[in-house]
Design an enzyme around this catalytic site. Structure first.
Site, mmCIF file in Angstrom:
data_model
loop_
_atom_site.group_PDB
_atom_site.id
_atom_site.type_symbol
_atom_site.label_atom_id
_atom_site.label_comp_id
_atom_site.label_asym_id
_atom_site.label_seq_id
_atom_site.Cartn_x
_atom_site.Cartn_y
_atom_site.Cartn_z
ATOM 1 N N CYS A 158 0.848 -1.082 0.014
ATOM 2 C CA CYS A 158 0.151 -0.038 0.025
ATOM 3 C C CYS A 158 0.860 1.225 0.140
ATOM 4 C CB CYS A 158 -0.736 0.077 1.452
ATOM 5 S SG CYS A 158 -0.065 0.209 2.598
ATOM 6 N N CYS B 38 3.411 1.922 2.816
ATOM 7 C CA CYS B 38 4.640 1.217 2.961
ATOM 8 C C CYS B 38 5.592 2.148 2.061
ATOM 9 C CB CYS B 38 4.636 -0.275 2.004
ATOM 10 S SG CYS B 38 3.207 -1.372 2.605
ATOM 11 N N ASP C 73 -3.977 12.498 -30.415
ATOM 12 C CA ASP C 73 -2.744 12.427 -31.360
ATOM 13 C C ASP C 73 -3.628 12.084 -32.842
ATOM 14 O OD1 ASP C 73 -0.453 11.652 -32.850
ATOM 15 O OD2 ASP C 73 -1.390 9.572 -33.067
#
Length: 738
Positions: free
Chosen positions: A28, A31, A450
């Site tokens: 997570c 951490c 694009d």
């Protein structure tokens, strides 16, 4: 410098170097924050740890022993490695409580499958009275034990790691919930047949006796959460595939000229200054300069533009592009990490690392919710024991608190909605790579498009045929198609398609960079650039590449070829506006071409003649203005911009690199699918949030009843099952999305 310098990427700065580490074991964002905090405590170190990409970018003083960084991460309870350098590109790794990369995803899938197979009979035995033959509880226990131990081991291990650092996450919720349900069931089976607890359980829904066990809770929770983590691990694996796919574009070997002879060598052996040969159809091995020959080079894999570039002596060529015309001899000007391909790989990697970390609502709430529940369970036990209740009453009430807080619905909230949403998306031609994508779709206010292959088809087609005075249009079509059909050039193929059966051509000659010639229907025909043929041709108002055709020295007419707009693009642009998105057209094409396409589809903001680097900077500039940007593209030149955008959307008809660098993939390659993608993603996000609100709300409302002893573990289990059913039912509503 450290002896580790050859094993990783470094960017030299005066007195400093940047080290990139692969970090394993994070479950997570908390951490990542702990690792980052520990690294930043080192003298002269500036660290940034990204949970989403599982990488740490660390700036350290030159000469720092990089093993110190690895040891610091290890001391935090995780592991880190120095990535193997390969032209500045990708790598594979494994490890961590959940496992990373291919092996991590495979491990989670295996655990989920085995756990699911064992959980099904446990669920049937627990819920269907007709199957409850004498001793069924012990069979259920035997089936549940490997699920709770081996299947849920990644969560138990991660929970233990978090506990050592005084933290709690979703893994803690899963570990505590599964453990509580299993241990209570084991206790009830071993001791529940005697004494007061046995007397109080006679009214069990499953029949007489102490049969109130919760093994189905422990196994089903484990299975569904494993499935959710498998989806996450698989999505992370795909993100690093962009770099591997980009590097795979390069040639593997090359014909180098040494002592006047061609010698085939691995591309890694090429040195600056070497001369190498590129035949038609071959990939150019590395960046260089043409010293002999002339040809057309297909740069679409890098630029996304469909018209090949004409090159001759003195012109620069780029590694990984394809020679589609004549033989070339090229002098290498850059190799390895200095090539344009490697630089683009670094752009993609850096753009991915720069994405905001995924903020998981469940983890944030778990940071205070889990410790609070555990503390509440302890207080409940002590309260009942000290205020006159029996030890059994105290134990039952405290276990009820833990079971009612078991994250069954919480564990189902995201993966079920994601599975249904992504499944429905696949049916509609939209591939969603992970739950973190969904948050971006809600906030996006600008969509960068694009041109080639996205707004347009990406294929050359004839858009204008103009015969010279006195020449029939059929004659022009026949001669142009006849002479061009012998060429493999994309423009030539478009011209050749003017007729169903081109006339045969004799004495065909390809004139690289100028055109073609040959004898068609008794006439010597030439087709190519006006400057080569020397004819005065009136400018046309049609945007495209104009081919001049002559027969026996006389002008026959002109044929204009262009990349055409997709029929659905105009409506798609209007629909994107209706969703609150402002469209921006971004292309490497000339301003005249870009403006014409933009006017046709209804886009006002146009940026033309941009390089891949410019595309990335354009996205970053819009983000700096406070906009949340979605990028839609299909080429390698779009990969860095796709990765840097808050939401990357790739056309499924585009390159593998663009698809791998994106968050959403449109299988059909149609821009209208982008509208469906945004709508579906937003609907899936709403479903996940509804599920999470219900899951947390259910826990908060039921906990007081458990503390008061009004909710024994069996009722808690029934309530938990009902909560899960509601969450799954809510998720299944996405199947009706259209």
């Amino acid at each position: 410098m450290s002896t580790h310098d050859t094993d990783h990427d470094t960017d030299q700065v005066i007195g400093q170097e940047t080290v990139r580490l692969d970090v394993h074991g994070m479950s997570c964002t908390a951490c990542a924050a702990r690792i980052e905090k520990r690294l930043n405590r080192l003298d002269g170190v500036e660290a940034s740890v990204n949970y989403a990409t599982e990488k740490a970018t660390v700036r350290v003083p030159e000469g720092t022993d990089h093993q110190v960084l690895l040891d610091t991460v290890a001391a935090t309870g995780y592991s880190a490695t120095l990535p193997h350098q390969h032209h500045g590109g990708g790598h594979d790794h494994t490890g961590g409580p959940h496992g990373d990369g291919l092996h991590g995803a495979a491990s989670m899938r295996r655990r989920a499958l085995v756990s699911g197979v064992l959980s099904l009979p446990v669920l049937v035995l627990s819920m269907v009275p007709a199957t409850q033959l004498p001793g069924w509880q012990w069979l259920a226990l035997a089936l549940a034990t490997p699920v709770v131990t081996w299947g849920a081991w990644p969560f138990h291990r991660a929970a233990a790691t978090n506990l050592r650092h005084r933290a709690a996450t979703m893994d803690t919720l899963v570990s505590v919930g599964v453990g509580a349900a299993y241990l209570w069931s084991l206790w009830a089976l071993l001791l529940g047949g005697a004494g007061e607890i046995g007397m109080r359980m006679q009214w069990s829904f499953t029949g007489g006796g102490a049969h109130e066990i919760y093994l189905e809770v422990a196994t089903v929770v484990t299975t569904f959460v494993l499935l959710g983590h498998y989806l996450e691990a698989n999505a992370k694996r795909q993100s690093s595939a962009a770099l591997r796919a980009l590097l795979d574009l390069g040639a593997k070997d090359v014909a180098v000229l040494r002592d006047g002879r061609e010698t085939r060598v691995p591309v890694d052996d090429v040195r600056v200054g070497d001369h190498f040969v590129v035949r038609p159809g071959e990939t150019i091995a590395t960046d260089g300069e043409v010293v002999e020959g002339a040809s057309a080079v297909d740069e679409s894999m890098l630029t996304g533009e469909s018209v090949p570039v004409e090159v001759d002596e003195g012109r620069a060529v780029t590694g990984a592009t394809v020679n589609v015309g004549g033989r070339l001899v090229v002098r290498a000007t850059a190799v390895g990490a200095d090539t344009r391909l490697a630089q683009m790989a670094r752009l993609v990697e850096e753009a991915q690392e720069g994405k905001a970390e995924v903020q998981r609502l469940a983890d944030r709430v778990a940071a205070w919710f889990v410790p609070a529940v555990i503390a509440l369970a302890v207080v409940t036990f002590l309260g009942w024991a000290l205020l006159g209740g029996t030890v059994t009453q105290a134990f039952v009430a405290s276990v009820a608190v833990l079971i009612i807080a078991c994250p069954c619905a919480l564990g189902l909230a995201t993966p079920t909605a994601l599975m249904v949403g992504t499944g429905r998306g696949a049916q509609l031609g939209v591939l969603i790579k992970g739950p973190q994508v969904l948050e971006s779709t809600r906030r996006v206010d600008t969509v960068v498009l694009d041109k080639t292959g996205t707004v347009t088809t990406g294929e050359m087609r004839v858009v204008d045929v103009r015969p010279a005075p006195g020449v029939e249009v059929g004659r022009l079509r026949a001669l142009a198609a006849g002479v061009e059909h012998a060429s493999e050039h994309p423009v030539a193929r478009a011209v050749a398609a003017l007729v169903d059966q081109p006339l045969p051509v004799h004495d065909f000659v390809n004139h690289p960079g100028r055109g073609v010639s040959g004898v068609v229907d008794g006439s010597r025909v030439r087709a190519g650039r006006a400057s080569w043929l020397g004819h005065d041709v009136e400018p046309t108002d049609v945007v495209g590449t104009t081919i001049v055709v002559e027969a026996d020295g006389r002008l026959v007419g002109t044929v204009t070829v262009a990349d055409t707009v997709r029929p659905s693009s105009r409506q798609a642009v209007a629909d994107l506006r209706d969703l609150g998105l402002e469209p921006v057209l971004l292309t490497g094409d000339a301003r005249r071409v870009a403006d014409a396409v933009a006017a046709e589809v209804g886009i006002e903001h146009v940026e033309a003649e941009v390089t891949p680097d410019d595309k990335l900077r354009a996205v970053q500039r819009l983000q700096a203005e406070g906009r949340v940007v979605a990028m839609v593209g299909d080429g390698v030149n779009d990969a860095a911009a796709l990765a840097a955008a808050d939401l990357g959307i790739a056309m499924g008809t585009g390159t593998d690199v663009a698809i791998a660098a994106s968050d959403l993939t449109l299988v059909s390659g149609d821009l209208s699918a982008a509208v469906v993608a945004v709508r579906l993603s937003r609907a899936t996000l709403r479903t996940i949030r509804t599920n999470l609100v219900w899951a947390f709300g259910y826990n908060v409302a039921a906990l007081p009843l458990a503390v008061a002893g009004l909710l024994n573990p069996m009722i808690a289990g029934v309530a938990m099952a009902a909560s899960s059913v509601l969450v799954v039912t809510n998720s299944l509503r996405l199947r009706r999305f259209d």
